[in-house]
Design a protein around this motif. Structure first.
Motif: not given
Length: 564
Positions: A250-251, A230, A247, A232
């Motif tokens: 990516r998910i 992840p 992010n 952040n």
């Protein structure tokens, strides 16, 4: 400091340099304007001082070369008073000797007064003043008397000759002090700002570089297929937004790859099923092709019948060609008839025009005849008048006879009667003249009637010629029509033969068509089936190939990414 930090530092430094350059340029412009105003003021002060100096008295002081004269005291007093009223520090008069060296004449200062004859360095502004111009020094000068700028103006005697110049010095120490302090402040401020900008850029760039490096590390892992790490970042700026979008990507990519993995296994199973179906379709298409070969042999029999039909059609074409030639000939006669009809139409138009002229001529004759009748009526009226005059003349003559038989005074009546007879005679003469005029008009009308009649006669002759021409044209049309009738009859005979040949052709065609329709129907059905089978088999094979390729690609993509 990274590349991004260097770019930020360069951008901020460039902005600062541009800003400080604009500020310095503005201040230089302002200071130059202030200095120019000071120069103008000191030049105006020198020019005004000329008005308080008596040139003749100053010339006496110069000639006497003494500071103890009354004229010297008066001039010095005037200069002292003028200096107190003006914003100047020194006021004085200068004279130039034979060597063009200026020296002091009268000093307007009561303290530390310069003596008469004290020499000074010749300046450009002084030379300009000695030449008759009001001038001032271009730059300030610092000496034991302070930081000064000087203004000069020429002094003239009563005859207008320049005998000396007046000099006025203004103290610009404060101005030069402010300018120097501003320079020091700008230098110090620039040094401090450069240090501050450098520190701020380093701190800000390090913070940005840290966040950018985190994003770069995650993107490097994603480029190798690792989607499990992840990202952040908490910076409350656009970099944090970029990290959030990366992010999210990516998910979503991870979820899609998982679904693709599940679908690829289903595609492999479906591909195997399609391969089996394609083999069955290929077998069926071979059977249909054998049937088509049999039908092709039967159609060759029909081809022989079509040869016979072709021969009949050739004869039919020759007859049609002969008919076309006859029709072309008829068309030529038709064009001649058309031309003759157009010509006859033009002749009829001419006939109509001549009839119109004839009608107009007859109307003209009627009008002239009517005018003749009117004049004849007037002649009748005049004739009646002459008859009345004749009757009265007879009565008067009878009266004259009776009166003539009388004697004496009765002779006067005879005279009256005689006068009346004379008047009646004059009226008769006038009436006769009028009758002659009417007869002349009648003669003219007769001439006009004769000419109109001749015109009518000429038009009638011409009309007869037009009618004859029209009859000849129609005879020519009738002749061409008579030539066309036998050819039309011949065309009708040929058309009847063509009609019989047509029936024969139709019978042969119907016979051939009846048998060929059955073959054609079967052939169409088989051909349609074959085409469908071929297309289906080709599509199935193509789909299988594409599915196999896609499946292989999906497996490669899935193996490339690290899902767990």
């Amino acid at each position: 400091m990274g590349k991004l930090g260097l770019k930020i530092l360069k951008l901020i430094m460039a902005t600062y340099i541009i800003s400080i350059s604009i500020l310095i340029t503005a201040n230089v412009y302002i200071f130059k304007n202030i200095f120019s105003q000071l120069q103008v003021e000191v030049g105006n002060a020198a020019n005004s001082a000329v008005d308080v100096i008596d040139g003749d008295k100053l010339e006496k002081v110069i000639n006497s070369k003494s500071m103890d004269t009354i004229d010297y005291k008066e001039i010095q007093s005037s200069l002292v008073n003028f200096k107190n009223d003006q914003n100047i520090k020194y006021i004085y008069t200068l004279v130039k000797n034979d060597d063009d060296i200026p020296y002091m004449a009268v000093d307007g200062s009561l303290i530390d007064t310069s003596v008469f004859g004290e020499e000074f360095n010749l300046e450009d502004a002084m030379t300009s003043a000695f030449n008759g111009n009001v001038s001032f020094t271009k730059e300030s000068k610092t000496d034991k008397y302070g930081t000064l700028i000087s203004g000069y103006a020429p002094i003239k005697n009563s005859s207008g000759k320049i005998i000396a110049i007046v000099g006025a010095d203004a103290d610009v120490g404060i101005y030069t002090y402010i300018v120097s302090k501003f320079k020091q402040i700008y230098i110090l401020l620039s040094f401090i700002m450069i240090i501050a900008i450098t520190l701020i850029s380093i701190i800000f760039s390090n913070r940005i570089s840290s966040n950018v490096n985190n994003i770069k590390d995650v993107l490097n892992k994603m480029s190798t297929g690792d989607l499990s790490v992840p990202l952040n970042i908490s910076s409350n700026d656009e970099i944090e937004n970029i990290a959030q979008h990366i992010n999210t990507f990516r998910i979503k990519t991870l979820d899609i790859l998982q679904r693709v993995s599940q679908s690829s296994s289903k595609v492999v199973k479906q591909t195997n099923t399609l391969c089996n179906v394609s083999l069955d379709i290929t077998t069926s298409s071979k059977t249909v092709n054998n049937s088509i070969d049999y039908i092709a042999k039967e159609t060759s029999v029909q081809a022989e019948e079509m040869v016979n039909i072709t021969e009949v059609l050739n004869e039919f074409g020759l007859k049609l060609e002969s008919t076309a030639n006859l029709i072309y000939d008829l068309n030529s006669h038709g064009e001649i008839i058309n031309y003759s009809v157009k010509k006859s139409h033009k002749t009829l138009e001419n006939l109509e025009s001549f009839i119109h002229d004839l009608t107009y001529s007859f109307k003209d004759i009627i009008i002239k005849i009517k005018g003749l009748n009117d004049h004849l009526s007037q002649i009748n009226e005049i004739t009646d008048l002459i008859n009345d005059i004749a009757d009265q003349t007879n009565l008067l003559a009878l009266n004259a006879t009776i009166e003539a038989s009388r004697a004496g005074e009765a002779g006067k009546g005879f005279s009256i009667v005689a006068e009346e007879i004379t008047k009646l005679a004059e009226q008769s003469k006038s009436s006769c003249l009028h009758i002659n005029s009417l007869f002349e008009q009648i003669a003219n009308y007769n001439v006009n009637i004769f000419q109109a009649s001749n015109k009518v006669n000429t038009n009638l002759d011409h009309q007869g010629k037009v009618v004859n021409t029209y009859i000849k044209d129609f005879k020519q049309i009738v002749s061409h029509i008579e030539n066309m009738l036998p050819k039309i009859t011949q065309i009708n005979s040929i058309i009847e033969i063509i009609n019989n040949d047509k029936k024969q052709i139709l019978d042969s065609v119907e016979t051939s068509t009846a048998s060929s329709q059955e073959i054609s129907a079967s052939t169409e059905e088989i051909t349609a089936s074959v085409e469908e089978l071929n297309e289906s088999s080709q599509k199935v094979v193509l789909s299988v190939e594409q599915l196999s390729s896609i499946t292989q690609d999906l497996d490669n993509y899935i193996n490339y990414f690290k899902i767990v």
